[in-house]
Motif scaffolding. Sequence first.
Motif, PDB file in Angstrom:
ATOM      1  N   ASN A 111       0.822  -1.205   0.000  1.00 34.72           N
ATOM      2  CA  ASN A 111       0.000   0.000   0.000  1.00 34.72           C
ATOM      3  C   ASN A 111       0.864   1.268   0.000  1.00 34.72           C
ATOM      4  O   ASN A 111       0.341   2.377  -0.037  1.00 34.72           O
ATOM      5  CB  ASN A 111      -0.912   0.008   1.226  1.00 34.72           C
ATOM      6  N   ASN A 112       2.176   1.093   0.027  1.00 38.72           N
ATOM      7  CA  ASN A 112       3.109   2.214   0.070  1.00 38.72           C
ATOM      8  C   ASN A 112       3.870   2.291  -1.255  1.00 38.72           C
ATOM      9  O   ASN A 112       4.566   1.339  -1.644  1.00 38.72           O
ATOM     10  CB  ASN A 112       4.079   2.047   1.244  1.00 38.72           C
ATOM     11  N   ARG A 113       3.757   3.416  -1.942  1.00 39.15           N
ATOM     12  CA  ARG A 113       4.397   3.556  -3.248  1.00 39.15           C
ATOM     13  C   ARG A 113       5.917   3.567  -3.142  1.00 39.15           C
ATOM     14  O   ARG A 113       6.619   3.172  -4.086  1.00 39.15           O
ATOM     15  CB  ARG A 113       3.904   4.826  -3.941  1.00 39.15           C
ATOM     16  N   GLU A 114       6.466   4.005  -2.015  1.00 40.77           N
ATOM     17  CA  GLU A 114       7.926   3.999  -1.848  1.00 40.77           C
ATOM     18  C   GLU A 114       8.465   2.574  -1.853  1.00 40.77           C
ATOM     19  O   GLU A 114       9.539   2.313  -2.395  1.00 40.77           O
ATOM     20  CB  GLU A 114       8.305   4.710  -0.549  1.00 40.77           C
ATOM     21  N   LEU A 128       0.472  -4.953 -11.058  1.00 42.14           N
ATOM     22  CA  LEU A 128       1.196  -3.702 -10.805  1.00 42.14           C
ATOM     23  C   LEU A 128       2.327  -3.463 -11.797  1.00 42.14           C
ATOM     24  O   LEU A 128       2.931  -2.381 -11.807  1.00 42.14           O
ATOM     25  CB  LEU A 128       1.777  -3.710  -9.381  1.00 42.14           C
ATOM     26  N   CYS A 129       2.609  -4.457 -12.625  1.00 45.08           N
ATOM     27  CA  CYS A 129       3.803  -4.392 -13.478  1.00 45.08           C
ATOM     28  C   CYS A 129       3.757  -3.246 -14.476  1.00 45.08           C
ATOM     29  O   CYS A 129       4.783  -2.612 -14.752  1.00 45.08           O
ATOM     30  CB  CYS A 129       3.975  -5.711 -14.229  1.00 45.08           C
ATOM     31  N   ASN A 130       2.588  -2.972 -15.034  1.00 41.58           N
ATOM     32  CA  ASN A 130       2.497  -1.995 -16.115  1.00 41.58           C
ATOM     33  C   ASN A 130       1.887  -0.671 -15.674  1.00 41.58           C
ATOM     34  O   ASN A 130       1.429   0.111 -16.502  1.00 41.58           O
ATOM     35  CB  ASN A 130       1.671  -2.576 -17.274  1.00 41.58           C
ATOM     36  N   LEU A 131       1.887  -0.426 -14.374  1.00 40.87           N
ATOM     37  CA  LEU A 131       1.296   0.805 -13.861  1.00 40.87           C
ATOM     38  C   LEU A 131       2.338   1.907 -13.752  1.00 40.87           C
ATOM     39  O   LEU A 131       3.524   1.652 -13.510  1.00 40.87           O
ATOM     40  CB  LEU A 131       0.686   0.572 -12.475  1.00 40.87           C
ATOM     41  N   ASP A 132       1.862   3.129 -13.911  1.00 38.49           N
ATOM     42  CA  ASP A 132       2.670   4.294 -13.584  1.00 38.49           C
ATOM     43  C   ASP A 132       2.414   4.591 -12.104  1.00 38.49           C
ATOM     44  O   ASP A 132       1.364   5.136 -11.731  1.00 38.49           O
ATOM     45  CB  ASP A 132       2.249   5.485 -14.446  1.00 38.49           C
ATOM     46  N   THR A 137      -3.945   4.921 -10.274  1.00 38.39           N
ATOM     47  CA  THR A 137      -4.547   4.442  -9.024  1.00 38.39           C
ATOM     48  C   THR A 137      -4.185   2.976  -8.825  1.00 38.39           C
ATOM     49  O   THR A 137      -4.279   2.166  -9.760  1.00 38.39           O
ATOM     50  CB  THR A 137      -6.073   4.593  -9.078  1.00 38.39           C
ATOM     51  N   LEU A 138      -3.775   2.653  -7.629  1.00 32.64           N
ATOM     52  CA  LEU A 138      -3.413   1.263  -7.339  1.00 32.64           C
ATOM     53  C   LEU A 138      -4.664   0.395  -7.376  1.00 32.64           C
ATOM     54  O   LEU A 138      -5.732   0.790  -6.893  1.00 32.64           O
ATOM     55  CB  LEU A 138      -2.744   1.169  -5.967  1.00 32.64           C
ATOM     56  N   TRP A 148      -8.197  -6.761  -1.218  1.00 33.35           N
ATOM     57  CA  TRP A 148      -7.490  -5.675  -0.541  1.00 33.35           C
ATOM     58  C   TRP A 148      -7.363  -4.494  -1.504  1.00 33.35           C
ATOM     59  O   TRP A 148      -6.705  -4.597  -2.541  1.00 33.35           O
ATOM     60  CB  TRP A 148      -6.116  -6.178  -0.095  1.00 33.35           C
ATOM     61  N   ASP A 149      -8.018  -3.395  -1.170  1.00 35.49           N
ATOM     62  CA  ASP A 149      -7.910  -2.179  -1.956  1.00 35.49           C
ATOM     63  C   ASP A 149      -6.614  -1.475  -1.545  1.00 35.49           C
ATOM     64  O   ASP A 149      -6.541  -0.842  -0.494  1.00 35.49           O
ATOM     65  CB  ASP A 149      -9.121  -1.281  -1.697  1.00 35.49           C
ATOM     66  N   ILE A 150      -5.599  -1.584  -2.384  1.00 34.41           N
ATOM     67  CA  ILE A 150      -4.279  -1.070  -2.022  1.00 34.41           C
ATOM     68  C   ILE A 150      -4.294   0.450  -1.894  1.00 34.41           C
ATOM     69  O   ILE A 150      -3.609   1.022  -1.045  1.00 34.41           O
ATOM     70  CB  ILE A 150      -3.227  -1.515  -3.065  1.00 34.41           C
ATOM     71  N   GLU A 151      -5.071   1.107  -2.737  1.00 44.06           N
ATOM     72  CA  GLU A 151      -5.092   2.570  -2.743  1.00 44.06           C
ATOM     73  C   GLU A 151      -5.603   3.126  -1.413  1.00 44.06           C
ATOM     74  O   GLU A 151      -5.036   4.060  -0.844  1.00 44.06           O
ATOM     75  CB  GLU A 151      -5.964   3.076  -3.893  1.00 44.06           C
ATOM     76  N   THR A 152      -6.692   2.540  -0.888  1.00 47.20           N
ATOM     77  CA  THR A 152      -7.272   3.018   0.377  1.00 47.20           C
ATOM     78  C   THR A 152      -6.811   2.209   1.581  1.00 47.20           C
ATOM     79  O   THR A 152      -7.143   2.561   2.716  1.00 47.20           O
ATOM     80  CB  THR A 152      -8.803   2.977   0.305  1.00 47.20           C
ATOM     81  N   ASP A 153      -6.093   1.122   1.340  1.00 50.39           N
ATOM     82  CA  ASP A 153      -5.611   0.237   2.396  1.00 50.39           C
ATOM     83  C   ASP A 153      -6.764  -0.299   3.236  1.00 50.39           C
ATOM     84  O   ASP A 153      -6.759  -0.235   4.466  1.00 50.39           O
ATOM     85  CB  ASP A 153      -4.590   0.963   3.281  1.00 50.39           C
ATOM     86  N   ARG A 154      -7.754  -0.846   2.530  1.00 48.49           N
ATOM     87  CA  ARG A 154      -8.916  -1.413   3.200  1.00 48.49           C
ATOM     88  C   ARG A 154      -9.267  -2.773   2.603  1.00 48.49           C
ATOM     89  O   ARG A 154      -9.033  -3.010   1.407  1.00 48.49           O
ATOM     90  CB  ARG A 154     -10.136  -0.479   3.076  1.00 48.49           C
ATOM     91  N   PHE A 155      -9.830  -3.632   3.446  1.00 48.56           N
ATOM     92  CA  PHE A 155     -10.343  -4.905   2.975  1.00 48.56           C
ATOM     93  C   PHE A 155     -11.798  -4.725   2.550  1.00 48.56           C
ATOM     94  O   PHE A 155     -12.543  -3.951   3.149  1.00 48.56           O
ATOM     95  CB  PHE A 155     -10.279  -5.975   4.070  1.00 48.56           C
TER      96      PHE A 155
END
Length: 486
Positions: A111-114, A128-132, A137-138, A148-155
């Motif tokens: 959930n962390n872009r870093e 996630l391979c072809n995403l900018d 949006t994750l 798991w919604d990675i962008e909002t970090d929610r199940f």
Amino acid sequence: MFHNFLVTTEHRDFLRFLWHEDNDISKPLIDYHMNVHVFGNSPSPAVATYGLRKAVEKAETDVQDFIYRNFYVDDGLISCRTSEEAVDLLVRTQRILHDNGKLRLHKFSSNNREVLDSFPQSELAKDLCNLDLCNDTLPMHRSLGLSWDIETDRFTFCTCKDKKPFTRRGILSVINGLYDPLGFAVPVVLKGKLLMKEILSSTNSLDWDDPVPELFKKPWDVWVQSLTELEQVCIPRQYSDHSYTDSNVRLVHVFCDASKDAIGAVAYLQLFRPAGPEPTLSFLLGKGKLAPNGGSTIPRMELCAAVLGVEVADIIKEQLGIPSECFRFYTDSQIVLGYLTNTTRRFYVYVSNRVKRIHSASSPRQWTHVATEQNPADLATRSVSATQLSNSMWLTGPPCEILTKTLPEPLSCFPLVEPQNDCEIRPEVTCIKVQMDDVKPVNHKIGSERFLRFSTWESLVRGIKILKQFIYTFLKQSDIDSSEAY
């Protein structure tokens, strides 16, 4: 992953199969055997898990803990305090697995872009391979069966849109299609299981693919259509904004309840910080089960709910390492509390075994009473709709004042409820000891040495009974005083 582990030479004949020579179907069939472990073979997951752990047995403690406690076969799931800590752990684990076992750790998701930016695109999960990563949006990600919604970090939940046939097999398929290992949707799922139980018990004569009578179709369709509302339910992945490791006090509150249809138990984690804000309360784990078809009274069901509560507590102890003294248990049954705190009476086998199981995982002083309307587990026993789940007490937890005022109470506060009328309690047995007085002549004493002539207690009682009958008959036929006769 299984193909990374070779089968020893002497065991390869157990994985033989027949196929055409040189993969040419015009040629005859010949024997082949697998040199590596394969999918579908029962020992393969255990072998893979052993090999994975063997590769890190000389690694640093945090790497070992990551592999030993946070991996399920080839899927790992861990939470770290900072992105730097997460990247460091993953890089070291990746290197050690490659050096010691030629194992490739990849398909990373976070959930962390870093964290994602720290690995090349080829090492990231497929979606996630072809995403900018800077602009896109994750996506939604599947992690050990959870959405798991990675962008909002929610199940959240992803329900199946395919319409299943209204048969016994189709009904079972819909129920089993709801994967909810943490029990977020137990009050909703139990409603469907109750309908399934009613349908299956009324259609025993039908085959699995025969249509079910239309009588049950309307309530079943209403429940199935309500499942789409589960997609609107979002549960934060984090337990709390407070750091779990920085909390100086961690308490787990386990609530239990039962009805004639089902039993339920749910646990919440309460975190306290030194000189910090108010403690936080978050959903931890929930479970529910249907009641058996018959023969169970409400007190028995409440006791089974208490057993389910300590089973939930055992899972949490093992997974989070929280000590037993940090648990509090709540039930709205005074009868169960009386059973657990009893020290004077004995129970029949059903209650005795379950009380023993509860005592093996908790102390009676950890149990206390809660009102039914303030008991979150009550929702599991009577179910709620999917639209009400998000704001229900099942996910949000009970009022905080309940947790602060319900401290362990004296055992005397929970006596047995009407023990004289409780069929689960054995009747009291009064034992009377008789001591012979040596003042009387020897010939007036029965003499305990005569008891040695009897081989069993029953035969001794029968002999005393016959002797008393003889004395009673003798007294009726003579004028001798009863004291002289004895």
